[in-house]
Design a protein around this motif. Structure first.
Motif, PDB file in Angstrom:
ATOM      1  N   ILE D  18       0.866  -1.188   0.000  1.00 52.68           N
ATOM      2  CA  ILE D  18       0.000   0.000   0.000  1.00 52.68           C
ATOM      3  C   ILE D  18       0.899   1.234   0.000  1.00 52.68           C
ATOM      4  N   LYS D  19       0.382   2.321  -0.574  1.00 54.43           N
ATOM      5  CA  LYS D  19       1.144   3.584  -0.618  1.00 54.43           C
ATOM      6  C   LYS D  19       0.455   4.572   0.299  1.00 54.43           C
ATOM      7  N   THR D  20       1.235   5.317   1.073  1.00 55.50           N
ATOM      8  CA  THR D  20       0.641   6.324   1.961  1.00 55.50           C
ATOM      9  C   THR D  20       1.732   7.300   2.365  1.00 55.50           C
ATOM     10  N   ASN D  21       1.304   8.531   2.710  1.00 53.16           N
ATOM     11  CA  ASN D  21       2.309   9.478   3.206  1.00 53.16           C
ATOM     12  C   ASN D  21       1.829  10.141   4.487  1.00 53.16           C
ATOM     13  N   ASN D  22       0.850   9.527   5.182  1.00 52.47           N
ATOM     14  CA  ASN D  22       0.211  10.214   6.309  1.00 52.47           C
ATOM     15  C   ASN D  22       0.926   9.969   7.627  1.00 52.47           C
ATOM     16  N   TYR D  23       1.988   9.163   7.649  1.00 53.99           N
ATOM     17  CA  TYR D  23       2.514   8.804   8.975  1.00 53.99           C
ATOM     18  C   TYR D  23       3.975   9.217   9.090  1.00 53.99           C
ATOM     19  N   ARG D  24       4.295   9.886  10.207  1.00 56.15           N
ATOM     20  CA  ARG D  24       5.639  10.462  10.381  1.00 56.15           C
ATOM     21  C   ARG D  24       6.569   9.550  11.137  1.00 56.15           C
ATOM     22  N   THR D  25       6.003   8.643  11.980  1.00 57.29           N
ATOM     23  CA  THR D  25       6.882   7.745  12.759  1.00 57.29           C
ATOM     24  C   THR D  25       6.379   6.315  12.588  1.00 57.29           C
ATOM     25  N   LEU D  26       7.234   5.389  12.932  1.00 52.76           N
ATOM     26  CA  LEU D  26       6.912   3.973  12.792  1.00 52.76           C
ATOM     27  C   LEU D  26       5.695   3.625  13.660  1.00 52.76           C
ATOM     28  N   ASN D  27       5.632   4.146  14.893  1.00 49.33           N
ATOM     29  CA  ASN D  27       4.500   3.835  15.782  1.00 49.33           C
ATOM     30  C   ASN D  27       3.188   4.338  15.197  1.00 49.33           C
ATOM     31  N   GLU D  28       3.220   5.535  14.625  1.00 45.38           N
ATOM     32  CA  GLU D  28       1.995   6.066  14.010  1.00 45.38           C
ATOM     33  C   GLU D  28       1.522   5.086  12.930  1.00 45.38           C
ATOM     34  N   LEU D  29       2.479   4.657  12.095  1.00 40.21           N
ATOM     35  CA  LEU D  29       2.119   3.741  11.001  1.00 40.21           C
ATOM     36  C   LEU D  29       1.548   2.446  11.579  1.00 40.21           C
ATOM     37  N   LYS D  30       2.188   1.962  12.628  1.00 43.15           N
ATOM     38  CA  LYS D  30       1.742   0.674  13.194  1.00 43.15           C
ATOM     39  C   LYS D  30       0.338   0.791  13.770  1.00 43.15           C
ATOM     40  N   ASN D  31       0.065   1.879  14.460  1.00 40.03           N
ATOM     41  CA  ASN D  31      -1.292   2.074  15.010  1.00 40.03           C
ATOM     42  C   ASN D  31      -2.305   2.009  13.876  1.00 40.03           C
ATOM     43  N   PHE D  32      -1.965   2.687  12.774  1.00 38.51           N
ATOM     44  CA  PHE D  32      -2.890   2.692  11.628  1.00 38.51           C
ATOM     45  C   PHE D  32      -3.100   1.259  11.122  1.00 38.51           C
ATOM     46  N   LEU D  33      -2.013   0.546  10.977  1.00 40.93           N
ATOM     47  CA  LEU D  33      -2.103  -0.808  10.410  1.00 40.93           C
ATOM     48  C   LEU D  33      -2.891  -1.739  11.333  1.00 40.93           C
ATOM     49  N   PHE D  34      -2.645  -1.605  12.643  1.00 41.32           N
ATOM     50  CA  PHE D  34      -3.351  -2.481  13.593  1.00 41.32           C
ATOM     51  C   PHE D  34      -4.836  -2.206  13.574  1.00 41.32           C
ATOM     52  N   GLU D  35      -5.199  -0.910  13.402  1.00 38.52           N
ATOM     53  CA  GLU D  35      -6.628  -0.588  13.357  1.00 38.52           C
ATOM     54  C   GLU D  35      -7.228  -1.122  12.063  1.00 38.52           C
ATOM     55  N   LYS D  36      -6.503  -0.922  10.969  1.00 36.97           N
ATOM     56  CA  LYS D  36      -7.087  -1.311   9.676  1.00 36.97           C
ATOM     57  C   LYS D  36      -7.158  -2.829   9.523  1.00 36.97           C
ATOM     58  N   TYR D  37      -6.124  -3.508  10.018  1.00 41.79           N
ATOM     59  CA  TYR D  37      -6.093  -4.986   9.857  1.00 41.79           C
ATOM     60  C   TYR D  37      -5.990  -5.608  11.232  1.00 41.79           C
ATOM     61  N   LEU D  38      -7.120  -5.849  11.857  1.00 44.49           N
ATOM     62  CA  LEU D  38      -7.152  -6.299  13.260  1.00 44.49           C
ATOM     63  C   LEU D  38      -6.286  -7.540  13.469  1.00 44.49           C
ATOM     64  N   ASP D  39      -6.363  -8.475  12.500  1.00 47.85           N
ATOM     65  CA  ASP D  39      -5.650  -9.747  12.708  1.00 47.85           C
ATOM     66  C   ASP D  39      -4.137  -9.572  12.785  1.00 47.85           C
ATOM     67  N   LEU D  40      -3.663  -8.417  12.284  1.00 48.81           N
ATOM     68  CA  LEU D  40      -2.209  -8.194  12.334  1.00 48.81           C
ATOM     69  C   LEU D  40      -1.692  -8.252  13.764  1.00 48.81           C
ATOM     70  N   LYS D  41      -2.586  -7.852  14.706  1.00 52.77           N
ATOM     71  CA  LYS D  41      -2.145  -7.762  16.113  1.00 52.77           C
ATOM     72  C   LYS D  41      -1.691  -9.126  16.637  1.00 52.77           C
ATOM     73  N   LYS D  42      -2.341 -10.193  16.092  1.00 49.07           N
ATOM     74  CA  LYS D  42      -2.024 -11.536  16.646  1.00 49.07           C
ATOM     75  C   LYS D  42      -0.687 -12.040  16.088  1.00 49.07           C
ATOM     76  N   GLU D  43      -0.213 -11.368  15.027  1.00 45.62           N
ATOM     77  CA  GLU D  43       0.984 -11.898  14.341  1.00 45.62           C
ATOM     78  C   GLU D  43       2.267 -11.338  14.946  1.00 45.62           C
ATOM     79  N   THR D  44       3.317 -12.123  14.857  1.00 51.72           N
ATOM     80  CA  THR D  44       4.648 -11.623  15.226  1.00 51.72           C
ATOM     81  C   THR D  44       5.376 -11.298  13.934  1.00 51.72           C
TER      82      THR D  44
END
Lengths: 75, 156, 156, 75
Positions: D18-44
Motif C-alpha cells: 500500500i502507498k501512503t504518506n500520512n505517517y511520520r513515525t513507525l509507531n503512528e504507522l503501526k497504530n494505523f495498520l493495527f486498526e485497519k487490519y485487526l488480525d495483524l495484532k495476533k501476528e509476530t
C-alpha cells in the motif's frame, strides 16, 4: 608369514614383500629387520598384523601377514 | 574394491551421485579433495618447483577394512541416510580429485557432522601414503602425520 | 539477481561449478538443501498428508543485499577462494534443490567452517519464507524461527 | 512511502503493497495498520525500513520503503 613394506620403507628395503617363518615374536622379527636393513632404524613406522595395528610384542604365527606402515598421509 | 579406485573420479561419477533420488534427504553434502599445485621451495635450487602430480599408495586390504569400519561407525553415530566414500590410488594430477565423501541426510547438521567425522578419521587411520612428483621430476614422500603411541621402538 | 533464482537449479548448473579449474583449491565442498517429502499429521483427518512442494517467497531486494553481505563477511573471515550461493524462489517440488552453497578453498577446514557459517547466517537473517503445499491440496506457512529482539510491540 | 507485506501478513492484509504518506513515525504507522487490519495484532513480525531491520520508533520519510516481515523460514 609375509612381511609387507609400504611407502618410503619399501624404498629402504628395496622389496614390497618378503616371506619368512623364522621369527616367533614381533621383537624377534624387528631385530632381524633392523640388522638386515640398517636404514630402517632411522624411520618411524607402525606395524599391523593381519591388518590390525599392534603395539605389543605379540606372538607370530606362520600364516600371519605383517605390514610395516609409515605414518599416514592419505585423504 | 569398494572405496579405493585407481580410475579417475569423473564428473560422470559425481553426476550419478547427484541423480540419486531420496525424498527424505533434505541435505546432500559432497566434499572433494583435489591435488593442489603447491609451490615447493628447494634449498639450493634457484627456481621454484611445483607439485605436478601425486602418487597415492595404500595397503589396500587394510585400507578397505578401515574405511568400512569408519563408515559403519558413522552410520550408527549420526542419523544419516547414505554415505559414499571414494579414495584414489595411483597417479593423480594437479586439479584432479583424489578423495571424495558424500553424505545424504534428513537435516544438514547431521550431514555436516558426519562428513567431517568421516574425512578426519580416514585421514588419521587409513593406511594411505602420498608421494609428490615435482615439476623438476623429483619425488618425495609426504611426511605423514599420525603416529601410534609406541611406533618403532623395541616393544616391552 | 545474483543469488535468488526462480529457475530450477539443474544438474547442468552444478556441473558448471564442478568444471571450475582452480589449481590452488585443494578442497571443494557443495551443500544442496532439497525439499523433503515430510509427513504431516493433520488433527482430525484419518490419513496422513505429505509435503508435495514448497513455494518460496523472498523480499528480493533485501534478500540479495543480506546474502551479499554474508558472502562478503565470510570471504574476509575465512581464507576461502570462492563462494557460490543460489536460493530458489517460487515453486520447488519434493526432491528438487531449493538452496545451494559451494565453497572452494585451499584446505578443507576453512571450507567447512565457511560453508556452515554461510548456511546458518542465511537461514537466520535472509528474508525468505516457505509455504508448504500438501498432498491434500492444503497450504500452510512454515513457522519461522528467527525473531528480532522486540518484534511487533509498540516501540518505545 | 510504500508499505510491503510478505508471507502470511500479505494474506491478512489482502495486499502486497500500500502507498501512503500520512505517517511520520513507525509507531503512528503501526497504530494505523493495527486498526485497519485487526488480525495483524495476533501476528509476530519485524519491520525493515529501506531493507534494514529497525527496532526503534524511527521517523519516516516520503520515499521510504517499509516492509512487514514474518519470522524467517528460508534456506
Amino acid at each position: 608369514m609375509r612381511i609387507l613394506f609400504f611407502g618410503k620403507l619399501k624404498e629402504i628395503t628395496g622389496k614390497r614383500e618378503i616371506k619368512t617363518n623364522n621369527y616367533r615374536t614381533l621383537n624377534e622379527l624387528k631385530n632381524f629387520l633392523f640388522e638386515k636393513y640398517l636404514d630402517l632404524k632411522k624411520e618411524t613406522f607402525f606395524i599391523a598384523v593381519n591388518q590390525k595395528i599392534v603395539d605389543k610384542n605379540v606372538k607370530l604365527k606362520d600364516n600371519d601377514e605383517i605390514a610395516l606402515l609409515p605414518p599416514i598421509s592419505g585423504g | 574394491m569398494k572405496y579405493l579406485t585407481n580410475r579417475k573420479i569423473t564428473k560422470k561419477f559425481i553426476e550419478k551421485i547427484l541423480n540419486k533420488k531420496d525424498e527424505k534427504a533434505g541435505s546432500f553434502i559432497i566434499f572433494t579433495g583435489k591435488v593442489r599445485k603447491d609451490a615447493v621451495v628447494n634449498p639450493g635450487t634457484r627456481g621454484k618447483t611445483y607439485v605436478r602430480e601425486i602418487i597415492y599408495e595404500a595397503y589396500n586390504k587394510m585400507a578397505e577394512k578401515e574405511i568400512e569400519s569408519i563408515v559403519k561407525f558413522a552410520e550408527n553415530k549420526f542419523k544419516v541416510r547414505e554415505i559414499i566414500v571414494k579414495h584414489r590410488i595411483g597417479r593423480v594430477k594437479v586439479g584432479e580429485i583424489a578423495f571424495l565423501v558424500a553424505v545424504f541426510s534428513e537435516h544438514r547438521k547431521e550431514g555436516f557432522s558426519a562428513i567431517q567425522f568421516i574425512i578426519n578419521k580416514i585421514k588419521k587411520k587409513v593406511p594411505i601414503w602420498k608421494k609428490e612428483i615435482l615439476s623438476n621430476g623429483k619425488a618425495r614422500w609426504k611426511k605423514g602425520s599420525s603416529y601410534p603411541k609406541t611406533p618403532n621402538f623395541l616393544l616391552p
